[in-house]
Design a protein around this motif. Structure first.
Motif, PDB file in Angstrom:
ATOM      1  N   MET A   1      -7.022  13.652  10.630  1.00 14.71           N
ATOM      2  CA  MET A   1      -6.926  12.244  10.961  1.00 14.71           C
ATOM      3  C   MET A   1      -7.454  11.414   9.803  1.00 14.71           C
ATOM      4  N   CYS A   2      -6.638  11.217   8.790  1.00 15.88           N
ATOM      5  CA  CYS A   2      -7.043  10.465   7.606  1.00 15.88           C
ATOM      6  C   CYS A   2      -7.291   9.000   7.954  1.00 15.88           C
ATOM      7  N   ILE A   3      -8.025   8.346   7.082  1.00 14.53           N
ATOM      8  CA  ILE A   3      -8.327   6.933   7.277  1.00 14.53           C
ATOM      9  C   ILE A   3      -8.430   6.275   5.910  1.00 14.53           C
ATOM     10  N   ALA A   4      -7.935   5.030   5.822  1.00 14.30           N
ATOM     11  CA  ALA A   4      -7.982   4.303   4.555  1.00 14.30           C
ATOM     12  C   ALA A   4      -8.093   2.820   4.822  1.00 14.30           C
ATOM     13  N   VAL A   5      -8.890   2.145   4.012  1.00 12.66           N
ATOM     14  CA  VAL A   5      -9.010   0.690   4.048  1.00 12.66           C
ATOM     15  C   VAL A   5      -8.762   0.164   2.642  1.00 12.66           C
ATOM     16  N   LEU A   6      -7.937  -0.869   2.539  1.00 17.16           N
ATOM     17  CA  LEU A   6      -7.639  -1.504   1.261  1.00 17.16           C
ATOM     18  C   LEU A   6      -7.965  -2.981   1.379  1.00 17.16           C
ATOM     19  N   ALA A   7      -8.829  -3.460   0.511  1.00 14.35           N
ATOM     20  CA  ALA A   7      -9.110  -4.889   0.398  1.00 14.35           C
ATOM     21  C   ALA A   7      -8.224  -5.434  -0.711  1.00 14.35           C
ATOM     22  N   TRP A   8      -7.261  -6.253  -0.327  1.00  8.96           N
ATOM     23  CA  TRP A   8      -6.217  -6.702  -1.254  1.00  8.96           C
ATOM     24  C   TRP A   8      -6.394  -8.182  -1.586  1.00  8.96           C
ATOM     25  N   GLN A   9      -6.799  -8.448  -2.824  1.00  9.65           N
ATOM     26  CA  GLN A   9      -6.952  -9.815  -3.317  1.00  9.65           C
ATOM     27  C   GLN A   9      -7.811 -10.671  -2.391  1.00  9.65           C
ATOM     28  N   SER A  10      -8.772 -10.021  -1.734  1.00 14.99           N
ATOM     29  CA  SER A  10      -9.638 -10.740  -0.801  1.00 14.99           C
ATOM     30  C   SER A  10     -10.877 -11.300  -1.492  1.00 14.99           C
ATOM     31  N   SER A  58      -2.114   4.950 -11.404  1.00 16.95           N
ATOM     32  CA  SER A  58      -1.634   5.027 -12.782  1.00 16.95           C
ATOM     33  C   SER A  58      -2.108   3.768 -13.464  1.00 16.95           C
ATOM     34  N   GLU A  59      -3.111   3.887 -14.326  1.00 15.60           N
ATOM     35  CA  GLU A  59      -3.634   2.689 -14.977  1.00 15.60           C
ATOM     36  C   GLU A  59      -2.644   2.123 -15.977  1.00 15.60           C
ATOM     37  N   GLN A  60      -1.816   2.991 -16.595  1.00 11.57           N
ATOM     38  CA  GLN A  60      -0.814   2.481 -17.528  1.00 11.57           C
ATOM     39  C   GLN A  60       0.229   1.618 -16.838  1.00 11.57           C
ATOM     40  N   ALA A  61       0.658   2.051 -15.647  1.00 16.15           N
ATOM     41  CA  ALA A  61       1.687   1.311 -14.914  1.00 16.15           C
ATOM     42  C   ALA A  61       1.101   0.240 -14.010  1.00 16.15           C
ATOM     43  N   GLY A  62      -0.205   0.263 -13.790  1.00 14.04           N
ATOM     44  CA  GLY A  62      -0.820  -0.680 -12.863  1.00 14.04           C
ATOM     45  C   GLY A  62      -0.383  -0.435 -11.434  1.00 14.04           C
ATOM     46  N   ARG A  63      -0.344   0.846 -11.063  1.00 14.14           N
ATOM     47  CA  ARG A  63       0.116   1.205  -9.725  1.00 14.14           C
ATOM     48  C   ARG A  63      -0.928   2.037  -8.980  1.00 14.14           C
ATOM     49  N   LEU A  64      -0.947   1.864  -7.669  1.00 17.11           N
ATOM     50  CA  LEU A  64      -1.756   2.668  -6.764  1.00 17.11           C
ATOM     51  C   LEU A  64      -0.902   3.014  -5.558  1.00 17.11           C
ATOM     52  N   ASP A  89       5.850  10.001  -6.934  1.00 15.59           N
ATOM     53  CA  ASP A  89       7.008   9.288  -7.466  1.00 15.59           C
ATOM     54  C   ASP A  89       6.709   7.810  -7.684  1.00 15.59           C
ATOM     55  N   TRP A  90       5.913   7.209  -6.793  1.00 11.47           N
ATOM     56  CA  TRP A  90       5.549   5.812  -6.985  1.00 11.47           C
ATOM     57  C   TRP A  90       4.695   5.639  -8.237  1.00 11.47           C
ATOM     58  N   LEU A  91       3.737   6.538  -8.414  1.00  6.46           N
ATOM     59  CA  LEU A  91       2.821   6.412  -9.548  1.00  6.46           C
ATOM     60  C   LEU A  91       3.516   6.663 -10.877  1.00  6.46           C
ATOM     61  N   THR A  92       4.511   7.528 -10.899  1.00  6.36           N
ATOM     62  CA  THR A  92       5.201   7.845 -12.144  1.00  6.36           C
ATOM     63  C   THR A  92       6.367   6.905 -12.429  1.00  6.36           C
ATOM     64  N   GLY A  93       6.755   6.097 -11.452  1.00  6.38           N
ATOM     65  CA  GLY A  93       7.895   5.205 -11.626  1.00  6.38           C
ATOM     66  C   GLY A  93       9.217   5.828 -11.264  1.00  6.38           C
ATOM     67  N   ALA A  94       9.209   7.109 -10.829  1.00  6.24           N
ATOM     68  CA  ALA A  94      10.453   7.713 -10.352  1.00  6.24           C
ATOM     69  C   ALA A  94      10.972   6.968  -9.122  1.00  6.24           C
ATOM     70  N   TRP A  95      10.063   6.406  -8.352  1.00  4.89           N
ATOM     71  CA  TRP A  95      10.399   5.448  -7.297  1.00  4.89           C
ATOM     72  C   TRP A  95      10.095   4.080  -7.896  1.00  4.89           C
ATOM     73  N   HIS A  96      11.143   3.387  -8.316  1.00  9.89           N
ATOM     74  CA  HIS A  96      10.944   2.198  -9.157  1.00  9.89           C
ATOM     75  C   HIS A  96      10.604   0.952  -8.357  1.00  9.89           C
ATOM     76  N   LEU A 115       1.264   0.707  -1.025  1.00 15.43           N
ATOM     77  CA  LEU A 115       1.785   0.759  -2.384  1.00 15.43           C
ATOM     78  C   LEU A 115       1.386  -0.508  -3.126  1.00 15.43           C
ATOM     79  N   VAL A 116       0.885  -0.349  -4.346  1.00 21.78           N
ATOM     80  CA  VAL A 116       0.525  -1.479  -5.196  1.00 21.78           C
ATOM     81  C   VAL A 116       1.251  -1.345  -6.526  1.00 21.78           C
ATOM     82  N   ASP A 117       1.823  -2.446  -6.976  1.00 21.17           N
ATOM     83  CA  ASP A 117       2.467  -2.507  -8.288  1.00 21.17           C
ATOM     84  C   ASP A 117       2.020  -3.814  -8.931  1.00 21.17           C
ATOM     85  N   GLY A 118       0.992  -3.730  -9.787  1.00 23.70           N
ATOM     86  CA  GLY A 118       0.461  -4.937 -10.417  1.00 23.70           C
ATOM     87  C   GLY A 118      -0.027  -5.928  -9.379  1.00 23.70           C
ATOM     88  N   PRO A 119       0.542  -7.145  -9.376  1.00 25.64           N
ATOM     89  CA  PRO A 119       0.077  -8.175  -8.441  1.00 25.64           C
ATOM     90  C   PRO A 119       0.733  -8.111  -7.068  1.00 25.64           C
TER      91      PRO A 119
END
Length: 243
Positions: A1-10, A58-64, A89-96, A115-119
């Motif tokens: 039972m995984c759990i995750a919290v993301l604070a986004w631009q808060s 991926s810090e180069q792509a600015g993705r999480l 695939d999201w982190l590598t850009g294979a899912w664009h 999914l995060v891509d830059g802003p």
């Protein structure tokens, strides 16, 4: 039972903060958090059975990206493609673009993704959503069901993360403490269900904290646990976000 919290631009100074636990069978082979050496630029742990991951950057792509699985008794398909592969695939850009694969996601066993891509950020699930949901500034929590499902333990973790950020800069030790609220594995979420699952067969394998500042600098840290619930080590990697 995984759990995750993301604070986004808060918070102006810390626009991206994540606190998450990965729960899995203790005998599933796993590599700890590291910079992958395959040229992808991914920083993540790795599921050595299917090759994907559950949370990474991926810090180069600015993705999480991070994923939690739906709990669907009797619905699991052994022949479905790897959900962890979506994160990779999201982190590598294979899912664009987030909409590129939306029509194909029903083929996977049930999941929710952040999914995060830059802003830009989205929540995606392949069971209840007709389209990706764009994130607006705020706090987002997931466990093993739809984003709209009530999960008391998720609400508790959201409030804990909010409380830390209300009083100081992201403190990985404080977040690890929140993620360590433990108890036995349970079949269904209830008011007393724990954030940390302490069970010798299936339990919390690792806790992960990500914090990125306004200047793009930050860190990702992972604390790992054995079947006895005791820590087996912590890895911390500094980030320079270029997205």
């Amino acid at each position: 039972m995984c759990i995750a919290v993301l604070a986004w631009q808060s918070r102006t100074d810390w626009p991206l903060v994540v606190a998450a636990n990965r729960d899995e069978f203790h005998d599933r082979p796993t590599a700890e958090l590291h910079r992958w050496t395959d040229g992808t630029g991914v920083i993540a742990g790795r599921d050595l059975r299917s090759g994907g991951t559950w949370l990474g950057v991926s810090e180069q792509a600015g993705r999480l990206a991070l994923i939690t699985n739906f709990r669907e008794p009797g619905e699991y398909r052994d022949d479905a493609p790897s959900r962890g592969g979506l994160v990779t695939d999201w982190l590598t850009g294979a899912w664009h673009k987030v909409e590129d694969r939306f029509d194909t996601l029903r083929a996977y066993n049930g999941f929710s993704l952040m999914l995060v891509d830059g802003p830009h950020g989205w929540i995606v699930d392949n069971r209840t959503m007709a389209e990706p949901r764009a994130m607006i500034p705020g706090f987002y929590g997931l466990s093993n069901g739809a984003f709209s499902d009530p999960w008391p333990k998720v609400d508790r973790l959201v409030e804990g993360v909010r409380g830390v950020l209300d009083h100081r800069a992201p403190d990985e030790a404080a977040f690890f403490d929140l993620l360590a609220q433990d108890g036995p594995a349970v079949e269904a979420d209830a008011e007393g269900a724990p954030v940390f699952i302490h069970n010798p067969v299936y339990g919390t394998r690792c806790s992960t904290v990500v914090a990125l500042g306004r200047d793009g600098r930050g860190m990702i840290a992972e604390r790992r646990f054995g079947a006895d619930g005791k820590s087996t080590g912590t890895t911390r990697i500094d980030l320079n976000w270029r997205g």
